[in-house]
Enzyme design. Structure first.
Site, short mmCIF file in Angstrom:
data_model
loop_
_atom_site.label_atom_id
_atom_site.label_comp_id
_atom_site.label_asym_id
_atom_site.label_seq_id
_atom_site.Cartn_x
_atom_site.Cartn_y
_atom_site.Cartn_z
N LYS A 146 3.85 -1.26 8.80
CA LYS A 146 2.72 -1.74 7.99
C LYS A 146 1.42 -1.21 8.58
O LYS A 146 1.26 -1.16 9.81
CB LYS A 146 2.72 -3.28 7.98
CG LYS A 146 1.67 -3.90 7.07
CD LYS A 146 1.79 -5.42 7.05
CE LYS A 146 0.78 -6.06 6.11
NZ LYS A 146 0.89 -7.53 6.07
N SER A 169 1.26 -9.60 1.52
CA SER A 169 0.56 -8.35 1.67
C SER A 169 1.42 -7.19 2.19
O SER A 169 1.01 -6.04 2.08
CB SER A 169 -0.63 -8.54 2.60
OG SER A 169 -0.20 -8.90 3.89
N SER A 199 3.15 -13.24 3.98
CA SER A 199 3.10 -11.79 3.74
C SER A 199 4.34 -10.98 4.11
O SER A 199 4.43 -9.81 3.73
CB SER A 199 1.91 -11.18 4.46
OG SER A 199 0.77 -11.34 3.66
N1 LIG Z 1 -1.60 -12.51 4.52
C1 LIG Z 1 -0.69 -13.29 4.02
O1 LIG Z 1 0.22 -13.71 4.73
C2 LIG Z 1 -0.68 -13.54 2.59
C3 LIG Z 1 -1.55 -14.44 1.88
N2 LIG Z 1 -1.20 -14.20 0.51
C4 LIG Z 1 -3.02 -14.18 2.03
O2 LIG Z 1 -3.57 -13.55 1.15
O3 LIG Z 1 -3.67 -14.64 2.92
#
Ligand SMILES: NC(=O)C[C@H](N)C(=O)O
Length: 485
Positions: free
Chosen positions: A79, A154, A178
Protein backbone atom coordinates in the site's frame (compact mmCIF):
# COMPACT_ATOMS: atom_id res chain seq x y z
CA UNK A 1 -4.05 -21.99 -13.95
CA UNK A 2 -1.94 -19.23 -12.45
CA UNK A 3 1.10 -19.84 -10.30
CA UNK A 4 -0.63 -17.70 -7.68
CA UNK A 5 -3.39 -20.28 -7.29
CA UNK A 6 -0.80 -21.98 -5.10
CA UNK A 7 -0.57 -21.09 -1.43
CA UNK A 8 2.57 -19.64 0.17
CA UNK A 9 3.65 -23.06 1.44
CA UNK A 10 3.05 -24.68 -1.96
CA UNK A 11 5.05 -21.97 -3.73
CA UNK A 12 7.82 -22.48 -1.19
CA UNK A 13 7.88 -26.21 -1.97
CA UNK A 14 7.87 -25.56 -5.74
CA UNK A 15 10.85 -23.24 -5.32
CA UNK A 16 12.74 -25.73 -3.17
CA UNK A 17 12.14 -28.51 -5.68
CA UNK A 18 13.25 -26.15 -8.46
CA UNK A 19 9.98 -26.64 -10.32
CA UNK A 20 9.71 -22.88 -10.61
CA UNK A 21 12.25 -20.10 -10.13
CA UNK A 22 11.83 -16.84 -8.27
CA UNK A 23 12.24 -15.13 -11.62
CA UNK A 24 9.20 -17.09 -12.91
CA UNK A 25 7.12 -15.82 -9.98
CA UNK A 26 8.09 -12.20 -10.53
CA UNK A 27 7.46 -12.69 -14.23
CA UNK A 28 4.00 -14.08 -13.47
CA UNK A 29 3.17 -10.93 -11.50
CA UNK A 30 4.14 -8.55 -14.31
CA UNK A 31 2.51 -10.78 -16.95
CA UNK A 32 -0.78 -10.65 -15.06
CA UNK A 33 -0.41 -6.91 -14.48
CA UNK A 34 0.02 -6.47 -18.26
CA UNK A 35 -3.08 -8.56 -18.79
CA UNK A 36 -5.54 -6.98 -16.34
CA UNK A 37 -4.17 -3.72 -14.99
CA UNK A 38 -5.89 -1.65 -17.64
CA UNK A 39 -9.20 -2.78 -16.16
CA UNK A 40 -8.34 -2.94 -12.45
CA UNK A 41 -5.83 -0.09 -12.03
CA UNK A 42 -4.58 -1.20 -8.63
CA UNK A 43 -0.96 -0.02 -8.93
CA UNK A 44 0.34 3.54 -8.67
CA UNK A 45 4.01 2.66 -9.17
CA UNK A 46 5.70 -0.46 -10.52
CA UNK A 47 9.14 -1.62 -9.43
CA UNK A 48 9.85 -3.92 -12.37
CA UNK A 49 13.53 -3.42 -13.06
CA UNK A 50 14.58 -3.73 -9.41
CA UNK A 51 12.21 -6.63 -8.81
CA UNK A 52 13.60 -8.63 -11.74
CA UNK A 53 17.19 -7.91 -10.66
CA UNK A 54 16.41 -8.99 -7.10
CA UNK A 55 14.72 -12.16 -8.37
CA UNK A 56 17.95 -13.20 -10.13
CA UNK A 57 19.98 -12.47 -7.03
CA UNK A 58 17.64 -14.49 -4.81
CA UNK A 59 17.57 -17.36 -7.32
CA UNK A 60 21.35 -17.57 -6.90
CA UNK A 61 21.02 -17.67 -3.12
CA UNK A 62 18.35 -20.33 -3.42
CA UNK A 63 20.62 -22.45 -5.64
CA UNK A 64 23.17 -22.42 -2.80
CA UNK A 65 20.42 -23.66 -0.47
CA UNK A 66 20.83 -20.64 1.80
CA UNK A 67 17.22 -19.78 2.47
CA UNK A 68 14.41 -21.41 4.38
CA UNK A 69 11.93 -18.58 5.12
CA UNK A 70 8.53 -19.55 3.65
CA UNK A 71 8.17 -16.08 2.08
CA UNK A 72 11.58 -16.25 0.38
CA UNK A 73 11.37 -15.13 -3.24
CA UNK A 74 7.63 -14.41 -3.21
CA UNK A 75 6.24 -11.25 -4.85
CA UNK A 76 4.30 -8.73 -2.76
CA UNK A 77 2.36 -5.49 -3.36
CA UNK A 78 2.60 -2.64 -0.83
CA UNK A 79 0.00 0.00 0.00
CA UNK A 80 1.34 3.39 -0.96
CA UNK A 81 1.37 4.82 2.58
CA UNK A 82 4.16 2.45 3.68
CA UNK A 83 7.54 4.01 2.95
CA UNK A 84 9.86 2.13 0.64
CA UNK A 85 13.45 3.29 0.26
CA UNK A 86 14.02 4.82 -3.17
CA UNK A 87 10.57 3.75 -4.39
CA UNK A 88 8.01 6.54 -4.78
CA UNK A 89 5.52 6.69 -1.88
CA UNK A 90 2.59 9.03 -2.48
CA UNK A 91 -0.25 8.09 -0.09
CA UNK A 92 -2.27 8.62 -3.32
CA UNK A 93 -1.93 12.37 -2.66
CA UNK A 94 -0.80 15.05 -5.06
CA UNK A 95 1.06 16.61 -2.15
CA UNK A 96 3.49 13.64 -2.17
CA UNK A 97 3.50 13.01 -5.93
CA UNK A 98 7.32 13.11 -6.06
CA UNK A 99 8.30 11.72 -2.65
CA UNK A 100 11.10 9.13 -2.70
CA UNK A 101 11.69 7.95 0.88
CA UNK A 102 15.25 7.68 2.11
CA UNK A 103 14.50 4.76 4.41
CA UNK A 104 12.36 1.62 4.62
CA UNK A 105 9.45 1.14 7.02
CA UNK A 106 10.18 -1.53 9.65
CA UNK A 107 7.68 -3.88 7.96
CA UNK A 108 9.64 -3.46 4.71
CA UNK A 109 12.94 -4.24 6.46
CA UNK A 110 11.35 -7.38 7.91
CA UNK A 111 9.86 -8.47 4.59
CA UNK A 112 13.13 -7.81 2.80
CA UNK A 113 14.93 -9.90 5.40
CA UNK A 114 12.40 -12.69 4.81
CA UNK A 115 13.15 -12.39 1.07
CA UNK A 116 9.95 -11.00 -0.47
CA UNK A 117 10.15 -8.99 -3.69
CA UNK A 118 8.23 -5.71 -3.96
CA UNK A 119 6.31 -5.63 -7.24
CA UNK A 120 4.94 -2.12 -6.81
CA UNK A 121 2.95 0.36 -4.73
CA UNK A 122 -0.81 0.12 -4.50
CA UNK A 123 -3.57 2.68 -4.85
CA UNK A 124 -5.61 3.84 -1.85
CA UNK A 125 -7.85 6.65 -0.67
CA UNK A 126 -5.71 9.75 -0.16
CA UNK A 127 -3.92 9.40 3.20
CA UNK A 128 -6.19 6.37 3.87
CA UNK A 129 -9.28 8.55 4.23
CA UNK A 130 -12.17 6.79 2.55
CA UNK A 131 -13.97 3.51 1.99
CA UNK A 132 -13.89 3.14 -1.80
CA UNK A 133 -10.47 4.27 -3.10
CA UNK A 134 -12.39 6.95 -5.01
CA UNK A 135 -10.54 9.56 -2.92
CA UNK A 136 -7.22 8.68 -4.58
CA UNK A 137 -5.61 11.79 -6.06
CA UNK A 138 -4.49 9.78 -9.08
CA UNK A 139 -6.76 7.00 -10.37
CA UNK A 140 -9.86 4.92 -9.91
CA UNK A 141 -9.31 1.28 -8.88
CA UNK A 142 -12.12 -1.06 -9.91
CA UNK A 143 -13.48 -4.15 -8.18
CA UNK A 144 -12.28 -7.28 -10.07
CA UNK A 145 -15.69 -8.92 -9.43
CA UNK A 146 -17.58 -6.10 -11.15
CA UNK A 147 -15.65 -3.32 -12.83
CA UNK A 148 -18.51 -0.87 -12.28
CA UNK A 149 -18.11 -1.24 -8.52
CA UNK A 150 -15.58 0.04 -5.99
CA UNK A 151 -12.98 -2.29 -4.44
CA UNK A 152 -13.58 -0.72 -1.01
CA UNK A 153 -11.01 1.36 0.82
CA UNK A 154 -8.81 2.69 1.86
CA UNK A 155 -6.59 -0.32 0.95
CA UNK A 156 -8.60 -0.84 -2.27
CA UNK A 157 -5.54 -1.26 -4.48
CA UNK A 158 -4.12 -3.96 -2.17
CA UNK A 159 -7.35 -5.99 -2.07
CA UNK A 160 -8.04 -5.60 -5.81
CA UNK A 161 -4.48 -6.63 -6.79
CA UNK A 162 -4.72 -9.82 -4.70
CA UNK A 163 -8.23 -10.65 -5.97
CA UNK A 164 -7.11 -10.05 -9.58
CA UNK A 165 -4.14 -12.39 -9.17
CA UNK A 166 -1.55 -9.66 -9.80
CA UNK A 167 0.29 -10.53 -6.58
CA UNK A 168 -0.17 -13.47 -4.20
CA UNK A 169 -0.44 -11.12 -1.22
CA UNK A 170 -0.17 -7.47 -0.19
CA UNK A 171 0.13 -5.18 2.80
CA UNK A 172 -2.61 -2.74 3.75
CA UNK A 173 -3.29 -0.47 6.71
CA UNK A 174 -6.44 -0.25 8.81
CA UNK A 175 -7.53 2.77 10.85
CA UNK A 176 -11.28 2.19 10.81
CA UNK A 177 -11.72 -0.82 8.52
CA UNK A 178 -9.33 -0.10 5.66
CA UNK A 179 -7.99 -3.68 5.44
CA UNK A 180 -11.13 -5.64 6.31
CA UNK A 181 -13.70 -3.69 4.26
CA UNK A 182 -11.81 -3.91 0.93
CA UNK A 183 -10.94 -7.55 1.67
CA UNK A 184 -14.68 -8.23 2.11
CA UNK A 185 -15.60 -6.35 -1.09
CA UNK A 186 -12.95 -8.17 -3.14
CA UNK A 187 -13.47 -11.68 -1.70
CA UNK A 188 -10.03 -12.03 -0.06
CA UNK A 189 -8.67 -12.41 3.49
CA UNK A 190 -7.63 -9.28 5.44
CA UNK A 191 -6.38 -9.03 9.01
CA UNK A 192 -6.14 -5.97 11.21
CA UNK A 193 -3.75 -7.04 13.97
CA UNK A 194 -4.01 -5.90 17.60
CA UNK A 195 -2.91 -2.29 18.11
CA UNK A 196 0.79 -2.69 18.99
CA UNK A 197 1.33 -6.06 17.28
CA UNK A 198 3.01 -4.62 14.14
CA UNK A 199 5.39 -1.66 14.04
CA UNK A 200 4.10 1.46 12.30
CA UNK A 201 7.54 3.01 11.89
CA UNK A 202 7.45 4.16 8.27
CA UNK A 203 3.68 4.03 7.93
CA UNK A 204 2.63 7.57 7.01
CA UNK A 205 0.52 8.48 10.05
CA UNK A 206 -3.21 9.16 9.71
CA UNK A 207 -4.65 8.55 13.21
CA UNK A 208 -1.82 7.30 15.39
CA UNK A 209 -3.96 5.78 18.15
CA UNK A 210 -5.79 3.60 15.60
CA UNK A 211 -3.51 2.83 12.59
CA UNK A 212 -2.25 -0.75 12.12
CA UNK A 213 -0.52 -2.48 9.20
CA UNK A 214 -1.76 -5.95 8.20
CA UNK A 215 -1.73 -8.60 5.45
CA UNK A 216 -4.25 -9.09 2.62
CA UNK A 217 -4.03 -12.60 1.16
CA UNK A 218 -6.06 -15.27 -0.58
CA UNK A 219 -6.09 -17.73 2.32
CA UNK A 220 -5.92 -17.64 6.10
CA UNK A 221 -2.72 -19.69 6.18
CA UNK A 222 -1.00 -17.26 3.81
CA UNK A 223 -2.15 -14.43 6.05
CA UNK A 224 -0.58 -16.11 9.08
CA UNK A 225 2.75 -16.46 7.23
CA UNK A 226 2.85 -12.77 6.36
CA UNK A 227 1.90 -11.63 9.88
CA UNK A 228 4.61 -13.91 11.27
CA UNK A 229 7.19 -12.02 9.21
CA UNK A 230 6.12 -8.50 10.21
CA UNK A 231 4.89 -8.85 13.83
CA UNK A 232 6.83 -8.00 16.96
CA UNK A 233 8.30 -5.19 19.02
CA UNK A 234 10.34 -2.47 17.32
CA UNK A 235 12.50 0.10 19.14
CA UNK A 236 11.56 2.61 16.41
CA UNK A 237 7.84 2.49 17.38
CA UNK A 238 7.17 3.04 21.07
CA UNK A 239 3.58 1.84 20.64
CA UNK A 240 4.71 -1.59 19.45
CA UNK A 241 4.24 -4.15 22.23
CA UNK A 242 6.99 -6.21 23.80
CA UNK A 243 4.86 -9.34 23.87
CA UNK A 244 6.18 -12.61 22.38
CA UNK A 245 4.95 -13.46 18.88
CA UNK A 246 3.45 -16.97 18.81
CA UNK A 247 3.70 -19.34 15.85
CA UNK A 248 0.56 -18.39 13.92
CA UNK A 249 0.71 -21.22 11.40
CA UNK A 250 0.90 -23.83 14.17
CA UNK A 251 -2.32 -22.34 15.59
CA UNK A 252 -4.25 -23.49 12.50
CA UNK A 253 -5.27 -26.80 14.02
CA UNK A 254 -8.70 -27.01 12.38
CA UNK A 255 -10.19 -27.76 15.79
CA UNK A 256 -12.79 -25.34 17.17
CA UNK A 257 -14.75 -27.77 19.35
CA UNK A 258 -16.14 -26.05 22.44
CA UNK A 259 -15.35 -22.57 21.12
CA UNK A 260 -17.68 -19.85 22.42
CA UNK A 261 -18.86 -17.29 19.88
CA UNK A 262 -20.65 -14.03 20.66
CA UNK A 263 -22.84 -12.45 17.97
CA UNK A 264 -23.67 -8.81 18.76
CA UNK A 265 -27.28 -8.02 17.98
CA UNK A 266 -26.17 -4.54 16.87
CA UNK A 267 -24.18 -6.17 14.01
CA UNK A 268 -27.12 -7.96 12.39
CA UNK A 269 -29.81 -5.35 12.86
CA UNK A 270 -31.09 -2.39 10.90
CA UNK A 271 -29.11 -1.31 7.84
CA UNK A 272 -27.58 -4.73 7.22
CA UNK A 273 -28.44 -6.14 3.77
CA UNK A 274 -30.62 -9.26 3.99
CA UNK A 275 -28.25 -11.27 1.75
CA UNK A 276 -25.30 -10.35 3.98
CA UNK A 277 -27.29 -11.30 7.09
CA UNK A 278 -28.20 -14.69 5.61
CA UNK A 279 -24.57 -15.36 4.63
CA UNK A 280 -23.42 -14.63 8.18
CA UNK A 281 -26.14 -16.84 9.72
CA UNK A 282 -25.16 -19.64 7.32
CA UNK A 283 -21.51 -19.17 8.36
CA UNK A 284 -22.50 -19.48 12.04
CA UNK A 285 -24.25 -22.70 11.13
CA UNK A 286 -21.03 -24.05 9.60
CA UNK A 287 -19.10 -23.11 12.74
CA UNK A 288 -21.73 -24.80 14.88
CA UNK A 289 -21.36 -28.00 12.87
CA UNK A 290 -17.62 -27.81 13.57
CA UNK A 291 -18.37 -27.89 17.30
CA UNK A 292 -18.58 -24.21 18.26
CA UNK A 293 -21.58 -22.64 20.00
CA UNK A 294 -22.91 -19.13 19.50
CA UNK A 295 -25.13 -16.77 21.46
CA UNK A 296 -26.47 -13.31 20.88
CA UNK A 297 -24.86 -10.54 22.98
CA UNK A 298 -24.95 -6.76 23.06
CA UNK A 299 -22.22 -4.17 22.50
CA UNK A 300 -24.44 -1.34 23.74
CA UNK A 301 -22.17 1.58 22.87
CA UNK A 302 -21.75 0.54 19.21
CA UNK A 303 -24.13 3.27 18.11
CA UNK A 304 -21.67 5.93 19.25
CA UNK A 305 -18.66 4.39 17.49
CA UNK A 306 -18.94 6.24 14.20
CA UNK A 307 -19.20 9.70 15.80
CA UNK A 308 -16.41 8.86 18.24
CA UNK A 309 -14.14 7.67 15.43
CA UNK A 310 -14.69 10.70 13.22
CA UNK A 311 -13.85 13.04 16.10
CA UNK A 312 -10.75 11.18 17.24
CA UNK A 313 -9.37 10.10 13.86
CA UNK A 314 -9.90 13.56 12.38
CA UNK A 315 -8.31 15.27 15.39
CA UNK A 316 -5.24 13.08 15.12
CA UNK A 317 -5.13 13.55 11.35
CA UNK A 318 -5.24 17.34 11.67
CA UNK A 319 -2.08 17.17 13.80
CA UNK A 320 -0.31 14.46 11.77
CA UNK A 321 -0.91 16.15 8.42
CA UNK A 322 0.50 19.48 9.62
CA UNK A 323 3.92 18.29 8.43
CA UNK A 324 2.92 18.56 4.76
CA UNK A 325 3.69 22.24 4.37
CA UNK A 326 5.67 22.55 1.14
CA UNK A 327 8.95 22.83 3.07
CA UNK A 328 9.91 19.31 3.97
CA UNK A 329 8.23 16.94 1.54
CA UNK A 330 6.67 16.75 -1.87
CA UNK A 331 4.67 19.39 -3.66
CA UNK A 332 5.20 23.15 -3.28
CA UNK A 333 3.01 25.78 -4.97
CA UNK A 334 4.50 28.04 -7.65
CA UNK A 335 1.99 30.79 -6.93
CA UNK A 336 3.04 32.12 -3.51
CA UNK A 337 4.19 35.68 -2.87
CA UNK A 338 5.17 35.16 0.77
CA UNK A 339 5.73 32.38 3.31
CA UNK A 340 2.19 32.23 4.72
CA UNK A 341 0.80 32.15 1.19
CA UNK A 342 3.19 29.32 0.39
CA UNK A 343 1.84 27.17 3.26
CA UNK A 344 -1.77 27.96 2.44
CA UNK A 345 -1.57 27.47 -1.30
CA UNK A 346 0.57 24.34 -1.10
CA UNK A 347 -1.98 22.71 1.19
CA UNK A 348 -5.03 23.99 -0.71
CA UNK A 349 -3.64 22.78 -4.03
CA UNK A 350 -2.01 19.58 -2.72
CA UNK A 351 -4.77 18.00 -0.60
CA UNK A 352 -8.05 16.60 -1.94
CA UNK A 353 -11.53 17.44 -0.62
CA UNK A 354 -11.88 14.59 1.90
CA UNK A 355 -8.49 15.28 3.48
CA UNK A 356 -9.38 18.97 3.84
CA UNK A 357 -12.75 18.06 5.36
CA UNK A 358 -11.06 15.91 8.03
CA UNK A 359 -8.35 18.46 8.79
CA UNK A 360 -11.05 21.10 9.34
CA UNK A 361 -13.22 18.78 11.42
CA UNK A 362 -10.24 17.75 13.55
CA UNK A 363 -8.95 21.29 14.00
CA UNK A 364 -12.42 22.33 15.13
CA UNK A 365 -12.72 19.44 17.62
CA UNK A 366 -9.33 20.32 19.13
CA UNK A 367 -9.83 24.07 19.33
CA UNK A 368 -10.15 25.73 22.72
CA UNK A 369 -13.74 25.99 23.83
CA UNK A 370 -14.70 22.87 21.88
CA UNK A 371 -12.01 20.47 23.08
CA UNK A 372 -13.91 19.29 26.19
CA UNK A 373 -17.25 19.00 24.40
CA UNK A 374 -15.91 17.02 21.46
CA UNK A 375 -12.41 15.55 21.73
CA UNK A 376 -12.44 14.80 25.45
CA UNK A 377 -15.98 13.45 25.35
CA UNK A 378 -15.06 11.19 22.43
CA UNK A 379 -12.10 9.83 24.41
CA UNK A 380 -14.47 8.91 27.26
CA UNK A 381 -16.91 7.20 24.90
CA UNK A 382 -13.99 5.29 23.38
CA UNK A 383 -13.31 3.81 26.82
CA UNK A 384 -16.96 2.69 27.08
CA UNK A 385 -16.75 1.03 23.65
CA UNK A 386 -13.55 -0.75 24.67
CA UNK A 387 -15.24 -1.95 27.88
CA UNK A 388 -18.14 -3.40 25.86
CA UNK A 389 -15.63 -5.67 24.15
CA UNK A 390 -13.84 -6.57 27.40
CA UNK A 391 -17.15 -7.55 29.01
CA UNK A 392 -18.07 -9.86 26.16
CA UNK A 393 -14.58 -11.38 26.03
CA UNK A 394 -14.91 -12.41 29.69
CA UNK A 395 -17.38 -15.06 28.53
CA UNK A 396 -16.62 -15.69 24.85
CA UNK A 397 -13.57 -16.55 22.74
CA UNK A 398 -14.45 -14.55 19.62
CA UNK A 399 -17.07 -12.09 18.39
CA UNK A 400 -18.53 -12.68 14.93
CA UNK A 401 -20.60 -10.58 12.55
CA UNK A 402 -20.50 -9.22 9.02
CA UNK A 403 -17.51 -7.10 7.96
CA UNK A 404 -19.70 -4.62 6.08
CA UNK A 405 -23.45 -3.92 6.00
CA UNK A 406 -23.61 -4.38 2.20
CA UNK A 407 -21.49 -5.86 -0.60
CA UNK A 408 -19.46 -3.56 -2.90
CA UNK A 409 -21.40 -0.51 -4.10
CA UNK A 410 -21.37 1.21 -7.50
CA UNK A 411 -18.64 3.66 -8.43
CA UNK A 412 -19.97 7.16 -7.76
CA UNK A 413 -22.88 5.91 -5.64
CA UNK A 414 -21.72 7.49 -2.39
CA UNK A 415 -19.24 10.17 -3.42
CA UNK A 416 -21.64 13.08 -3.04
CA UNK A 417 -22.53 12.27 0.58
CA UNK A 418 -19.62 11.74 2.98
CA UNK A 419 -21.96 10.50 5.73
CA UNK A 420 -23.29 7.53 3.73
CA UNK A 421 -19.69 6.74 2.84
CA UNK A 422 -18.75 6.82 6.56
CA UNK A 423 -21.62 4.41 7.37
CA UNK A 424 -19.80 1.68 5.51
CA UNK A 425 -17.36 1.26 8.38
CA UNK A 426 -19.97 1.01 11.08
CA UNK A 427 -19.06 -2.65 11.82
CA UNK A 428 -15.28 -2.31 11.57
CA UNK A 429 -14.65 0.98 13.41
CA UNK A 430 -15.51 -0.26 16.96
CA UNK A 431 -12.69 -2.82 16.61
CA UNK A 432 -10.09 -0.10 15.99
CA UNK A 433 -11.41 1.97 18.90
CA UNK A 434 -11.04 -1.08 21.17
CA UNK A 435 -7.61 -1.97 19.71
CA UNK A 436 -8.47 -5.67 19.28
CA UNK A 437 -7.58 -7.86 16.25
CA UNK A 438 -10.11 -8.85 13.56
CA UNK A 439 -10.10 -10.67 10.25
CA UNK A 440 -12.42 -10.65 7.26
CA UNK A 441 -12.83 -13.96 5.39
CA UNK A 442 -15.06 -14.69 2.39
CA UNK A 443 -18.40 -16.20 3.53
CA UNK A 444 -20.73 -16.03 0.53
CA UNK A 445 -21.98 -14.07 -2.46
CA UNK A 446 -24.91 -11.72 -2.96
CA UNK A 447 -25.76 -11.16 -6.63
CA UNK A 448 -22.29 -12.37 -7.60
CA UNK A 449 -20.52 -10.04 -5.16
CA UNK A 450 -18.41 -11.38 -2.27
CA UNK A 451 -19.50 -11.07 1.37
CA UNK A 452 -17.03 -10.92 4.29
CA UNK A 453 -17.33 -12.56 7.71
CA UNK A 454 -15.66 -10.59 10.49
CA UNK A 455 -14.05 -12.56 13.33
CA UNK A 456 -12.89 -10.40 16.23
CA UNK A 457 -10.53 -11.62 18.96
CA UNK A 458 -9.07 -10.65 22.31
CA UNK A 459 -6.03 -8.37 22.50
CA UNK A 460 -2.98 -10.17 21.05
CA UNK A 461 -5.02 -13.31 20.37
CA UNK A 462 -4.58 -13.37 16.58
CA UNK A 463 -3.99 -17.12 16.95
CA UNK A 464 -7.62 -17.82 17.92
CA UNK A 465 -8.90 -15.46 15.21
CA UNK A 466 -6.82 -17.35 12.64
CA UNK A 467 -7.84 -20.76 14.00
CA UNK A 468 -11.55 -19.98 13.65
CA UNK A 469 -11.12 -18.32 10.24
CA UNK A 470 -9.07 -21.27 8.98
CA UNK A 471 -11.54 -23.89 10.24
CA UNK A 472 -14.34 -21.99 8.48
CA UNK A 473 -12.32 -21.65 5.29
CA UNK A 474 -11.49 -25.36 5.21
CA UNK A 475 -15.19 -26.23 5.56
CA UNK A 476 -16.27 -23.92 2.71
CA UNK A 477 -15.05 -23.04 -0.77
CA UNK A 478 -15.83 -19.32 -1.11
CA UNK A 479 -12.11 -18.52 -1.06
CA UNK A 480 -11.58 -20.75 -4.09
CA UNK A 481 -13.87 -18.70 -6.33
CA UNK A 482 -12.13 -16.19 -8.52
CA UNK A 483 -13.36 -13.21 -10.53
CA UNK A 484 -13.28 -13.55 -14.31
CA UNK A 485 -11.33 -10.70 -15.83
N1 LIG B 1 -8.77 4.49 7.04
C1 LIG B 1 -9.70 3.62 7.32
O1 LIG B 1 -9.44 2.63 8.01
C2 LIG B 1 -11.01 3.75 6.69
C3 LIG B 1 -12.04 4.68 7.07
N2 LIG B 1 -13.03 4.47 6.06
C4 LIG B 1 -11.66 6.13 7.05
O2 LIG B 1 -11.96 6.77 6.07
O3 LIG B 1 -11.16 6.68 7.99
Amino acid sequence: MSLFDHSVSELHTLLKKKEVSIFDLVDESYRRIDEVEEKVQAFLTLNEEQARAKAKELDNQLAKGEETNPLFGLPIGIKDNIVTKGLRTTCASKILYNFDPIYDATVMERLNAAGTITIGKLNMDEFAMGSSTENSGFQLTRNPWDLERVPGGSSGGSAAAVAAGEVPFALGSDTGGSIRQPAAFCGVVGLKPTYGRVSRFGLVAFASSLDQIGPITRTVEDNAYVLQAIAGVDPMDSTSANIPVPNYVEALTGDIKGLKIAVPKEYLGEGVDEGVRQSVLAALNVLEKLGAAWEEVSLPHSKYALATYYLLASSEASANLARFDGVRYGYRTDNAKNLIDMYKLTRSEGFGAEVKRRIMLGTFALSSGYYDAYYKKAQKVRTLIKRDFENVFERYDVIIGPTTPTPAFQIGEKTSDPLTMYMNDILTIPVNLAGVPAISVPCGFVDGLPVGLQIIGKHFDESTVYRVAHAFEQATDYHKQKPVL
